[in-house]
Design a protein around this motif. Structure first.
Motif, mmCIF file in Angstrom:
data_model
loop_
_atom_site.group_PDB
_atom_site.id
_atom_site.type_symbol
_atom_site.label_atom_id
_atom_site.label_comp_id
_atom_site.label_asym_id
_atom_site.label_seq_id
_atom_site.Cartn_x
_atom_site.Cartn_y
_atom_site.Cartn_z
ATOM 1 N N ASP A 17 14.808 41.035 5.303
ATOM 2 C CA ASP A 17 16.198 40.582 5.384
ATOM 3 C C ASP A 17 16.286 39.244 6.107
ATOM 4 O O ASP A 17 17.054 38.360 5.709
ATOM 5 C CB ASP A 17 17.021 41.635 6.123
ATOM 6 C CG ASP A 17 18.480 41.641 5.708
ATOM 7 O OD1 ASP A 17 18.808 41.080 4.647
ATOM 8 O OD2 ASP A 17 19.302 42.218 6.448
ATOM 9 N N ASN A 20 15.041 36.628 3.829
ATOM 10 C CA ASN A 20 16.108 36.426 2.843
ATOM 11 C C ASN A 20 17.149 35.461 3.397
ATOM 12 O O ASN A 20 17.616 34.554 2.707
ATOM 13 C CB ASN A 20 16.742 37.777 2.506
ATOM 14 C CG ASN A 20 17.732 37.718 1.356
ATOM 15 O OD1 ASN A 20 18.167 36.652 0.948
ATOM 16 N ND2 ASN A 20 18.103 38.880 0.850
ATOM 17 N N ASP A 24 17.560 31.845 1.765
ATOM 18 C CA ASP A 24 18.765 31.663 0.958
ATOM 19 C C ASP A 24 19.912 30.986 1.706
ATOM 20 O O ASP A 24 21.012 30.907 1.171
ATOM 21 C CB ASP A 24 19.252 33.016 0.431
ATOM 22 C CG ASP A 24 18.317 33.586 -0.625
ATOM 23 O OD1 ASP A 24 17.286 32.945 -0.900
ATOM 24 O OD2 ASP A 24 18.604 34.665 -1.152
ATOM 25 N N ASN A 93 8.797 35.415 -1.057
ATOM 26 C CA ASN A 93 9.791 34.609 -0.343
ATOM 27 C C ASN A 93 9.122 33.484 0.432
ATOM 28 O O ASN A 93 9.584 32.339 0.424
ATOM 29 C CB ASN A 93 10.588 35.482 0.627
ATOM 30 C CG ASN A 93 11.865 36.024 0.017
ATOM 31 O OD1 ASN A 93 12.187 35.734 -1.132
ATOM 32 N ND2 ASN A 93 12.593 36.807 0.770
ATOM 33 N N SER A 105 15.488 35.947 -3.735
ATOM 34 C CA SER A 105 15.030 37.018 -2.855
ATOM 35 C C SER A 105 15.371 38.380 -3.457
ATOM 36 O O SER A 105 14.629 39.349 -3.295
ATOM 37 C CB SER A 105 15.681 36.884 -1.473
ATOM 38 O OG SER A 105 15.269 35.707 -0.828
ATOM 39 N N SER A 106 16.500 38.448 -4.132
ATOM 40 C CA SER A 106 16.918 39.704 -4.763
ATOM 41 C C SER A 106 15.900 40.149 -5.804
ATOM 42 O O SER A 106 15.465 41.306 -5.828
ATOM 43 C CB SER A 106 18.283 39.523 -5.436
ATOM 44 O OG SER A 106 19.225 39.026 -4.522
ATOM 45 N N ASP A 190 23.464 40.098 -0.729
ATOM 46 C CA ASP A 190 22.077 40.188 -0.289
ATOM 47 C C ASP A 190 21.843 41.167 0.850
ATOM 48 O O ASP A 190 20.776 41.794 0.900
ATOM 49 C CB ASP A 190 21.561 38.791 0.081
ATOM 50 C CG ASP A 190 21.246 37.969 -1.165
ATOM 51 O OD1 ASP A 190 22.053 38.028 -2.113
ATOM 52 O OD2 ASP A 190 20.217 37.294 -1.194
ATOM 53 N N SER A 275 21.309 37.360 -8.393
ATOM 54 C CA SER A 275 20.705 36.370 -7.509
ATOM 55 C C SER A 275 21.720 35.314 -7.089
ATOM 56 O O SER A 275 22.271 34.602 -7.932
ATOM 57 C CB SER A 275 19.528 35.694 -8.225
ATOM 58 O OG SER A 275 19.110 34.546 -7.518
#
Length: 331
Positions: A17, A20, A24, A93, A105-106, A190, A275
């Protein structure tokens, strides 16, 4: 044994996470920073706060991720599957972050779940992967591209007689709102993916019944995503904000407004884990194409599309390798 394993899986899930978040962060604020609508640190603080808020707006996407992708075995074998999926997603990632590629990332997480599920000889719910992942993965960038182009054309027509300097100042202020909306959508989409994986781990570990997301899972996932967002992600931010096209404030606003609308629609109406990266990137391409086709650096865009295509299979492969390495150690 199960308790120690579930703690490890939760920690690794929060690590995903966090990656992510910094991977992102550019999704929400790259356009606003590149047009100087927001200072970089101010934009990161705003994005982190809105990510936190967005994470509390729903759990439908979390249920899709937790129950709609794979059937993991119960006990330690199931926890190994979830752990391997997370490690595969984290690996991809970090690779794409290092090269400054705005991959998803999804989809890295979905690929990790599929790869670990296949490596464990478990059940992959291909209908769920197709309906909730593959089809939205193909459709959402197309919708983002076309809709952003139409929004930009509408803005150009509405403000065709406006003074450029005044319009630029006005849209810089408007971008504060559109960037916040984008960050809210990022948190909505996310953070829920990590929630879903943690709930899946709790279920297979025997610590939870059903796929309703406990409040503490929401809180931890939201916090990790926000912390990662605040830490930055400057490599990818340069790609989205400057290398695809030189954005001006009206185009930045149109891209952010369009992308956030797509994120909200897919989360609330379809519970689809789309995404955010693909959505904002395609929106940037859409508004750029209204300027002139040559204004878009299609070579950079092509590299991004290659990363999109590779994300699910490469994350799946990394997760499968992780499973084959970890499984003998705990069985």
């Amino acid at each position: 044994m199960e308790f120690a394993a579930i703690v490890v899986v939760i920690i690794v899930a929060l690590g995903f996470d966090y990656t992510n978040g910094f991977h992102d962060a550019a999704n929400a604020i790259a356009t606003s920073v590149s047009t100087r609508a927001l200072a970089p640190r101010t934009a990161l603080i705003m994005a982190a706060v809105m990510n936190l808020v967005g994470a509390f707006l729903g759990t439908a996407v979390a249920t899709t991720v937790g129950s709609g992708i794979i059937d993991a075995p119960v006990g330690i074998p199931g926890l190994v599957v979830v752990l391997a999926a997370l490690l595969g997603a984290i690996f991809w990632n970090l690779v794409t972050w290092y090269f400054g590629l705005p991959s998803s990332s999804s989809h890295a997480l979905i690929g990790g779940l599929v790869g670990a599920g296949l490596a464990s000889a478990g059940t992959v719910k291909w209908s769920g992967v197709l309906d909730k992942v593959i089809i939205p993965m193909v459709i959402s960038p197309i919708v983002g591209f076309v809709l952003a182009g139409l929004v930009m054309l509408a803005l150009l027509w509405i403000f065709r007689n406006g003074r450029p300097s005044r319009l630029s100042r006005g849209f810089r202020h408007a971008q504060t709102v559109s960037a916040a909306a984008m960050a809210l959508g990022h948190g909505l989409q996310d953070a829920q993916k990590t929630m879903g994986v943690i709930v899946l781990a709790l279920v297979v570990g025997g610590f939870h019944q059903g796929f309703e997301v406990p409040w503490w899972v929401i809180l931890l996932s939201a916090g990790a995503l926000s912390a990662g967002t605040y830490s930055g992600g400057w490599r990818i931010m340069r790609t989205l904000g400057r290398r695809i096209i030189d954005l001006d404030p009206p185009r930045g606003f149109a891209a952010e407004a369009t992308a956030s609308a797509v994120l909200y629609t897919t989360a609330f109406a379809f519970a689809a884990p789309i995404s955010t990266t693909q959505t904002i990137t395609s929106s940037i391409l859409g508004v750029g194409a209204t300027k002139r086709l040559s204004a878009v650096r299609w070579g950079v865009a092509g590299n991004i599309v290659v990363a999109w295509v590779l994300t699910i299979p490469m994350a799946a492969l990394a997760a499968a390798l992780a499973f084959w390495l970890i499984h003998p150690l705990v069985t």
